[in-house]
Design a protein around this motif. Structure first.
Motif, PDB file in Angstrom:
ATOM      1  N   HIS A  94      83.734 -23.447  50.165  1.00  0.00           N
ATOM      2  CA  HIS A  94      84.352 -22.277  50.823  1.00  0.00           C
ATOM      3  C   HIS A  94      83.382 -21.090  50.911  1.00  0.00           C
ATOM      4  O   HIS A  94      83.629 -20.018  50.349  1.00  0.00           O
ATOM      5  N   PHE A 145      93.441  -8.604  51.072  1.00  0.00           N
ATOM      6  CA  PHE A 145      92.816  -9.926  51.067  1.00  0.00           C
ATOM      7  C   PHE A 145      91.519  -9.865  51.853  1.00  0.00           C
ATOM      8  O   PHE A 145      91.485  -9.345  52.978  1.00  0.00           O
ATOM      9  N   GLY A 189      89.305 -11.537  54.129  1.00  0.00           N
ATOM     10  CA  GLY A 189      89.333 -12.689  55.021  1.00  0.00           C
ATOM     11  C   GLY A 189      90.615 -12.666  55.831  1.00  0.00           C
ATOM     12  O   GLY A 189      91.379 -11.681  55.790  1.00  0.00           O
ATOM     13  N   VAL A 190      90.829 -13.765  56.546  1.00  0.00           N
ATOM     14  CA  VAL A 190      92.042 -13.832  57.375  1.00  0.00           C
ATOM     15  C   VAL A 190      92.994 -14.949  56.944  1.00  0.00           C
ATOM     16  O   VAL A 190      94.170 -14.932  57.274  1.00  0.00           O
ATOM     17  N   GLY A 191      92.469 -15.916  56.205  1.00  0.00           N
ATOM     18  CA  GLY A 191      93.294 -17.079  55.840  1.00  0.00           C
ATOM     19  C   GLY A 191      94.014 -16.856  54.532  1.00  0.00           C
ATOM     20  O   GLY A 191      93.829 -17.581  53.561  1.00  0.00           O
ATOM     21  N   ALA A 241      82.077 -19.962  53.976  1.00  0.00           N
ATOM     22  CA  ALA A 241      81.918 -19.514  55.377  1.00  0.00           C
ATOM     23  C   ALA A 241      81.716 -18.005  55.507  1.00  0.00           C
ATOM     24  O   ALA A 241      80.926 -17.553  56.337  1.00  0.00           O
ATOM     25  N   SER A 242      82.400 -17.227  54.689  1.00  0.00           N
ATOM     26  CA  SER A 242      82.272 -15.772  54.844  1.00  0.00           C
ATOM     27  C   SER A 242      81.284 -15.173  53.840  1.00  0.00           C
ATOM     28  O   SER A 242      81.184 -13.956  53.719  1.00  0.00           O
ATOM     29  N   ASP A 285      84.715 -26.886  54.702  1.00  0.00           N
ATOM     30  CA  ASP A 285      84.281 -25.750  53.878  1.00  0.00           C
ATOM     31  C   ASP A 285      85.469 -25.404  52.978  1.00  0.00           C
ATOM     32  O   ASP A 285      86.402 -24.729  53.401  1.00  0.00           O
ATOM     33  N   ARG A 323      90.952 -24.325  56.974  1.00  0.00           N
ATOM     34  CA  ARG A 323      91.541 -24.629  55.669  1.00  0.00           C
ATOM     35  C   ARG A 323      91.750 -26.133  55.578  1.00  0.00           C
ATOM     36  O   ARG A 323      92.209 -26.754  56.550  1.00  0.00           O
ATOM     37  N   VAL A 371      81.388 -17.008  59.782  1.00  0.00           N
ATOM     38  CA  VAL A 371      82.125 -18.276  59.884  1.00  0.00           C
ATOM     39  C   VAL A 371      81.544 -19.100  61.040  1.00  0.00           C
ATOM     40  O   VAL A 371      81.359 -20.323  60.931  1.00  0.00           O
TER      41      VAL A 371
HETATM   42  O1  LIG Z   1      88.461 -15.445  56.568  1.00  0.00           O
HETATM   43  C1  LIG Z   1      88.824 -16.273  55.729  1.00  0.00           C
HETATM   44  O2  LIG Z   1      89.955 -16.277  55.269  1.00  0.00           O
HETATM   45  C2  LIG Z   1      87.892 -17.285  55.253  1.00  0.00           C
HETATM   46  O3  LIG Z   1      88.220 -18.047  54.394  1.00  0.00           O
HETATM   47  C3  LIG Z   1      86.558 -17.411  55.838  1.00  0.00           C
HETATM   48  O4  LIG Z   1      85.954 -18.570  55.357  1.00  0.00           O
END
Ligand SMILES: O=C(O)C(=O)CO
Length: 338
Positions: free
Chosen positions: A298, A87, A89-91, A300-301, A272, A248, A119
């Motif tokens: 969305h 994945f 990202g982190v979310g 941010a990244s 976002d 989120r 972010v």
């Molecule tokens: O790092 C994530 O999961 C993001 O969605 C950054 O916006």
């Protein structure tokens, strides 16, 4: 399955890698050929579950950089070949069913830290934008303030509350402190070292809301945090407060937000990524509050640096999983950092 068997099987499979999303430099994936993976020319953006299932046919690895949901059904359909979902990202919580992947023996990895600066930049940009009403005066519109009370304030005299002091929350606090902003935070675990280094105070969530002109939400969306910004939290905000949610959407209860914006308890809200646009409440929020509700898609990244970092980190994770069955950035039952 022994590690050697695992590698041998993967190489013999001559499987593909599914890459989803936008803005991905595919050349960063080239080294995966050594693992017997065929690299597609470009990422795809599956819109439906069927498209995703089709895309995953024969895939050994899946780089998840889009907005699609890898549900239990999707993952089960790929169980014969799929070893790893990386994945970006982190979310990942609402995008990959990690429990289902665990049950199927598919390792899920994430990319902690890779997008922190990006972010943070978007979040700080939106804080300044909302605090100074920049959007409102675009097009050379002159404000014509009716009284000094209407004037915006410098960040130096604003109180910011940050909900969640992980890597992103900490970086946001650091930048805000450079503006001499008074910053407090709430987090599941207290961070005395960060408190001391940045001069932050820790407060329980209700108290934090009660002293915040600007409340920044920066927690993952889990069963524990879903709708954690609820009626009780929002009603404590200082009148006309700014709510910034670049984490989120579902961390904020949309019905409570509607109520708080109607009462002007929340003067402006920034997201976002947004709630399901087909839902009644999403439509109502968007139609009722005009430019008091700022929503980006969305992003941010979405910087070159963050994307490249995330993809490179994902490639490293895929290699680790394909050669050892494990990775330090694995989530769920495979451990690692989340
Ligand atoms: O790092 C994530 O999961 C993001 O969605 C950054 O916006």
């Amino acid at each position: 399955m022994a590690v050697r068997d695992f590698v041998g099987e993967t190489a013999a499979m001559d499987g593909t890698i599914l890459v989803t999303g936008a803005g991905i430099d595919m050349s960063l994936l080239e080294s995966l050929r050594e693992h017997g993976l065929r690299i597609p020319d470009r990422p795809i953006q599956p819109l439906t579950e069927e498209e995703l299932i089709r895309g995953l046919r024969g895939a050994v690895a899946y780089v998840h950089g889009g907005e699609e949901r890898a549900t239990a059904g999707v993952l089960a359909s790929a169980r014969e070949t799929l070893k790893v979902v990386a994945f970006l990202g982190v979310g990942y919580e609402n995008f990959v069913d990690v429990a289902a992947a665990d049950g199927l023996g598919i390792v899920v990895t994430s990319t902690p830290g890779a997008a922190t600066d990006s972010v943070t930049e978007l979040t700080i940009g939106q804080i300044i934008n909302a605090n100074r009403h920049i959007g409102q005066f675009l097009g050379d519109r002159y404000p014509g303030w009716r009284s000094p009370e209407e004037l915006p304030h410098e960040l130096r005299s604003r109180r910011v509350g940050i909900v969640g002091l992980g890597a992103n929350g900490t970086r946001i606090a650091e930048v805000l402190r450079a503006f001499h902003t008074d910053v407090a935070y709430f987090s599941r675990t207290r961070k005395p070292d960060v408190e001391e280094r940045l001069g932050l105070s820790y407060l329980p969530l209700p108290e934090l809301a009660g002293r915040s002109d600007i409340l920044v939400v920066m927690v993952p969306c889990t069963a524990e945090t879903r709708f954690m910004i609820d009626v009780d939290v929002l009603k404590r905000l200082r009148p006309g407060a700014v709510l910034i949610n670049t984490a989120r959407p579902a961390v904020v209860d949309p019905h409570a937000l509607h109520e708080a914006m109607s009462a002007e308890r929340v003067g402006m809200a920034v997201f976002d990524g947004f709630y399901d646009r087909n839902s009644e409440i999403a439509a109502k929020l968007l139609s009722d509050f005009g430019d008091r509700l700022l929503v980006t898609g969305h992003i941010a990244s979405h910087t070159r640096e963050a994307m490249d970092r995330m993809v490179s980190q994902a490639v490293g994770s895929i290699k680790n999983v394909l050669s050892t069955g494990a990775d330090e950035y694995a989530v769920g039952k495979h451990g690692g950092i989340s």
